[in-house]
Motif scaffolding. Structure first.
Motif, PDB file in Angstrom:
ATOM      1  N   VAL A 171       0.898  -1.163   0.000  1.00  0.00           N
ATOM      2  CA  VAL A 171       0.000   0.000   0.000  1.00  0.00           C
ATOM      3  C   VAL A 171       0.927   1.201   0.000  1.00  0.00           C
ATOM      4  CG1 VAL A 171      -1.879  -1.177   1.226  1.00  0.00           C
ATOM      5  CG2 VAL A 171      -0.127   0.049   2.530  1.00  0.00           C
ATOM      6  N   PRO A 172       0.420   2.402  -0.289  1.00  0.00           N
ATOM      7  CA  PRO A 172       1.311   3.569  -0.297  1.00  0.00           C
ATOM      8  C   PRO A 172       2.112   3.695   1.003  1.00  0.00           C
ATOM      9  CG  PRO A 172      -0.787   4.140  -1.282  1.00  0.00           C
ATOM     10  CD  PRO A 172      -0.943   2.748  -0.744  1.00  0.00           C
ATOM     11  N   GLY A 173       3.434   3.784   0.870  1.00  0.00           N
ATOM     12  CA  GLY A 173       4.310   3.929   2.029  1.00  0.00           C
ATOM     13  C   GLY A 173       4.777   2.628   2.646  1.00  0.00           C
ATOM     14  N   VAL A 174       4.212   1.513   2.181  1.00  0.00           N
ATOM     15  CA  VAL A 174       4.584   0.202   2.724  1.00  0.00           C
ATOM     16  C   VAL A 174       5.050  -0.693   1.582  1.00  0.00           C
ATOM     17  CG1 VAL A 174       3.831  -1.842   3.989  1.00  0.00           C
ATOM     18  CG2 VAL A 174       2.923   0.416   4.598  1.00  0.00           C
ATOM     19  N   ALA A 175       6.283  -1.155   1.678  1.00  0.00           N
ATOM     20  CA  ALA A 175       6.847  -2.051   0.669  1.00  0.00           C
ATOM     21  C   ALA A 175       6.645  -3.495   1.085  1.00  0.00           C
ATOM     22  CB  ALA A 175       8.337  -1.761   0.498  1.00  0.00           C
ATOM     23  N   LYS A 176       6.636  -4.378   0.097  1.00  0.00           N
ATOM     24  CA  LYS A 176       6.566  -5.812   0.368  1.00  0.00           C
ATOM     25  C   LYS A 176       7.714  -6.509  -0.343  1.00  0.00           C
ATOM     26  CE  LYS A 176       3.628  -9.923   0.235  1.00  0.00           C
ATOM     27  NZ  LYS A 176       2.314 -10.495  -0.165  1.00  0.00           N
ATOM     28  N   ILE A 177       8.471  -7.280   0.424  1.00  0.00           N
ATOM     29  CA  ILE A 177       9.552  -8.082  -0.126  1.00  0.00           C
ATOM     30  C   ILE A 177       9.058  -9.509  -0.271  1.00  0.00           C
ATOM     31  CG2 ILE A 177      11.820  -9.090   0.389  1.00  0.00           C
ATOM     32  CD1 ILE A 177      12.567  -6.431   1.701  1.00  0.00           C
ATOM     33  N   GLY A 178       9.353 -10.106  -1.406  1.00  0.00           N
ATOM     34  CA  GLY A 178       8.910 -11.475  -1.637  1.00  0.00           C
ATOM     35  C   GLY A 178       9.840 -12.230  -2.555  1.00  0.00           C
ATOM     36  N   ARG A 179       9.527 -13.507  -2.755  1.00  0.00           N
ATOM     37  CA  ARG A 179      10.282 -14.402  -3.633  1.00  0.00           C
ATOM     38  C   ARG A 179      11.773 -14.425  -3.287  1.00  0.00           C
ATOM     39  NH1 ARG A 179       5.378 -14.798  -4.689  1.00  0.00           N
ATOM     40  NH2 ARG A 179       4.580 -15.529  -6.709  1.00  0.00           N
ATOM     41  N   MET A 180      12.070 -14.350  -1.991  1.00  0.00           N
ATOM     42  CA  MET A 180      13.460 -14.427  -1.542  1.00  0.00           C
ATOM     43  C   MET A 180      13.932 -15.875  -1.637  1.00  0.00           C
ATOM     44  SD  MET A 180      15.092 -11.617  -0.356  1.00  0.00           S
ATOM     45  CE  MET A 180      16.114 -12.183   1.002  1.00  0.00           C
ATOM     46  N   LEU A 231      17.285  -4.673  -1.030  1.00  0.00           N
ATOM     47  CA  LEU A 231      15.863  -4.408  -1.257  1.00  0.00           C
ATOM     48  C   LEU A 231      15.321  -3.394  -0.250  1.00  0.00           C
ATOM     49  CD1 LEU A 231      14.739  -8.061  -2.022  1.00  0.00           C
ATOM     50  CD2 LEU A 231      14.729  -6.151  -3.628  1.00  0.00           C
ATOM     51  N   MET A 232      15.731  -3.483   1.016  1.00  0.00           N
ATOM     52  CA  MET A 232      15.281  -2.506   2.010  1.00  0.00           C
ATOM     53  C   MET A 232      15.833  -1.126   1.697  1.00  0.00           C
ATOM     54  SD  MET A 232      15.172  -4.430   5.716  1.00  0.00           S
ATOM     55  CE  MET A 232      16.930  -4.752   5.789  1.00  0.00           C
ATOM     56  N   ARG A 233      17.071  -1.063   1.234  1.00  0.00           N
ATOM     57  CA  ARG A 233      17.658   0.227   0.862  1.00  0.00           C
ATOM     58  C   ARG A 233      16.893   0.862  -0.295  1.00  0.00           C
ATOM     59  NH1 ARG A 233      22.362  -1.484   1.043  1.00  0.00           N
ATOM     60  NH2 ARG A 233      22.606  -2.123  -1.122  1.00  0.00           N
ATOM     61  N   SER A 234      16.487   0.046  -1.263  1.00  0.00           N
ATOM     62  CA  SER A 234      15.703   0.553  -2.392  1.00  0.00           C
ATOM     63  C   SER A 234      14.352   1.077  -1.923  1.00  0.00           C
ATOM     64  CB  SER A 234      15.511  -0.563  -3.420  1.00  0.00           C
ATOM     65  OG  SER A 234      14.752  -0.121  -4.517  1.00  0.00           O
ATOM     66  N   ALA A 235      13.701   0.369  -0.996  1.00  0.00           N
ATOM     67  CA  ALA A 235      12.412   0.821  -0.457  1.00  0.00           C
ATOM     68  C   ALA A 235      12.576   2.140   0.293  1.00  0.00           C
ATOM     69  CB  ALA A 235      11.834  -0.245   0.465  1.00  0.00           C
ATOM     70  N   ARG A 236      13.634   2.244   1.073  1.00  0.00           N
ATOM     71  CA  ARG A 236      13.882   3.473   1.836  1.00  0.00           C
ATOM     72  C   ARG A 236      14.119   4.652   0.901  1.00  0.00           C
ATOM     73  NH1 ARG A 236      17.990   1.674   4.271  1.00  0.00           N
ATOM     74  NH2 ARG A 236      16.840   0.596   5.908  1.00  0.00           N
ATOM     75  N   GLU A 237      14.858   4.431  -0.173  1.00  0.00           N
ATOM     76  CA  GLU A 237      15.180   5.508  -1.102  1.00  0.00           C
ATOM     77  C   GLU A 237      13.955   6.019  -1.846  1.00  0.00           C
ATOM     78  OE1 GLU A 237      18.175   3.733  -3.504  1.00  0.00           O
ATOM     79  OE2 GLU A 237      19.795   4.083  -2.041  1.00  0.00           O
ATOM     80  N   ARG A 238      12.945   5.170  -2.036  1.00  0.00           N
ATOM     81  CA  ARG A 238      11.738   5.641  -2.722  1.00  0.00           C
ATOM     82  C   ARG A 238      10.702   6.204  -1.748  1.00  0.00           C
ATOM     83  NH1 ARG A 238       8.827   0.055  -4.905  1.00  0.00           N
ATOM     84  NH2 ARG A 238       7.761  -0.488  -2.962  1.00  0.00           N
ATOM     85  N   GLY A 239      11.059   6.231  -0.447  1.00  0.00           N
ATOM     86  CA  GLY A 239      10.209   6.901   0.533  1.00  0.00           C
ATOM     87  C   GLY A 239       9.301   6.016   1.340  1.00  0.00           C
ATOM     88  N   ASP A 240       9.427   4.713   1.231  1.00  0.00           N
ATOM     89  CA  ASP A 240       8.595   3.834   2.047  1.00  0.00           C
ATOM     90  C   ASP A 240       8.991   3.944   3.514  1.00  0.00           C
ATOM     91  OD1 ASP A 240       7.062   2.698  -0.068  1.00  0.00           O
ATOM     92  OD2 ASP A 240       8.754   1.421  -0.593  1.00  0.00           O
ATOM     93  N   ARG A 241       8.013   3.817   4.393  1.00  0.00           N
ATOM     94  CA  ARG A 241       8.260   3.936   5.835  1.00  0.00           C
ATOM     95  C   ARG A 241       8.301   2.581   6.534  1.00  0.00           C
ATOM     96  NH1 ARG A 241       2.881   5.120   4.960  1.00  0.00           N
ATOM     97  NH2 ARG A 241       1.399   3.846   6.168  1.00  0.00           N
TER      98      ARG A 241
END
Length: 296
Positions: free
Chosen positions: A218-227, A246-256
């Motif tokens: 959802v907006p602001g929340v990333a989901k990591i999968g298929r690890m 993957l967490m660094r990429s989520a942080r850089e796009r503004g996910d909280r």
């Protein structure tokens, strides 16, 4: 006239090693003197050498096949300083001490805390796998070994779309999820692959080792999968490098926040990375999972 004895090798220190394998002494390894039988230390060292190849991010069999040879033990020299006893926890360190023309030397040491109990010099010859004819140590392997001992990273994580990384990512997922875990192929592939961010970890020989993907939950929340990480490299740094990328990429796009669905067998791995369980255990693709979250 007697021949002078060769000088003893200096006792190794823990700080000299980057790669360790932790072991616990088993009852079957104790002899009549109630200490570890001397021959078992070679088994300990052999197990730790396997961990050394994982630290180098090298799946051993595939790597040697790709290099056109294999490594054979030429000489093993052990020096016993003290004895380990039942149920003690040991750390076995391995480092590459020398790379010659067709051979390499590994220095190994068995530690109880900071105390070195046994240390060894293991000389391997790189040779033709069937003929056992010595061959030059490949330049790529030489540089990889020396680079590891210089403290260099052994894994590179690439981020990109399915067009760039899909071939390597799909090969890993096919091997891990479909073939190993028995997940039906029709459940593994979905439309999200075409639009999300993918990550693939490669070793320094260019072999893909693991993969994962990042999408918006959802907006602001990333989901990591298929690890997924190739079986021979689990327990190394590959999975952690993928997760951090993957967490660094989520942080850089503004996910909280980031969430994921962890198989129960992998819950400890994600907990060590700061994720916390949320909600009850549930089944996904016939495997028990739990939702885990972490604030970015």
């Amino acid at each position: 006239m007697s021949t002078p004895a060769s000088p003893a090798a200096p006792t190794p220190r823990r700080a000299e090693f980057r790669s360790f394998e932790r072991l616990r002494v088993r009852w079957a390894e104790i002899d009549a003197q109630h200490i570890v039988f001397n021959g078992h230390y070679l088994n300990y060292i052999d197990t730790a050498v396997g961990a050394y190849w994982r630290a180098l991010a090298l799946p051993y069999a595939q790597t040697m096949a790709g290099l056109g040879g294999d490594l054979f033990v030429r000489k093993a020299t052990l020096e016993y300083l003290d004895a380990a006893r039942y149920d003690e926890q040991l750390d076995v360190g391995v480092r590459c001490e020398r790379v010659g023309n067709s051979s390499l030397t590994l220095r190994c040491a068995v530690f109880r805390a900071e105390q070195c109990l046994v240390h060894a010099e293991m000389v391997y010859v790189f040779a033709h796998a069937q003929e056992r004819r010595p061959l030059p140590v490949p330049a790529a392997l030489r540089e990889l070994l020396l680079g590891f001992e210089r403290g260099e990273s052994m894994v590179t994580v690439r981020l990109g779309d399915w067009a760039a990384l899909g071939e390597d990512a799909s090969a890993i997922r096919q091997a891990v999820f479909v073939q190993e875990q028995g997940i039906p192929a029709e459940m593994e592939w979905d439309s999200a692959d075409a639009s999300c961010m993918h990550a693939v970890a490669y070793n320094r020989l260019g072999r893909p080792l693991g993969t994962g993907r990042l999408l918006e939950h959802v907006p602001g929340v990333a989901k990591i999968g298929r690890m997924a990480v190739s079986a021979s490299l689990r327990g190394s740094r590959v999975g952690r490098e993928l997760l951090e990328a993957l967490m660094r990429s989520a942080r850089e796009r503004g996910d909280r926040e980031v969430l994921l669905h962890a198989q129960l067998s992998a819950e400890g791995f994600y907990a060590r990375a700061g994720f916390q369980r949320r909600g009850p255990v549930f089944e996904e693709a016939g495997i028990a999972h739990v939702e885990m979250v972490r604030t970015l």
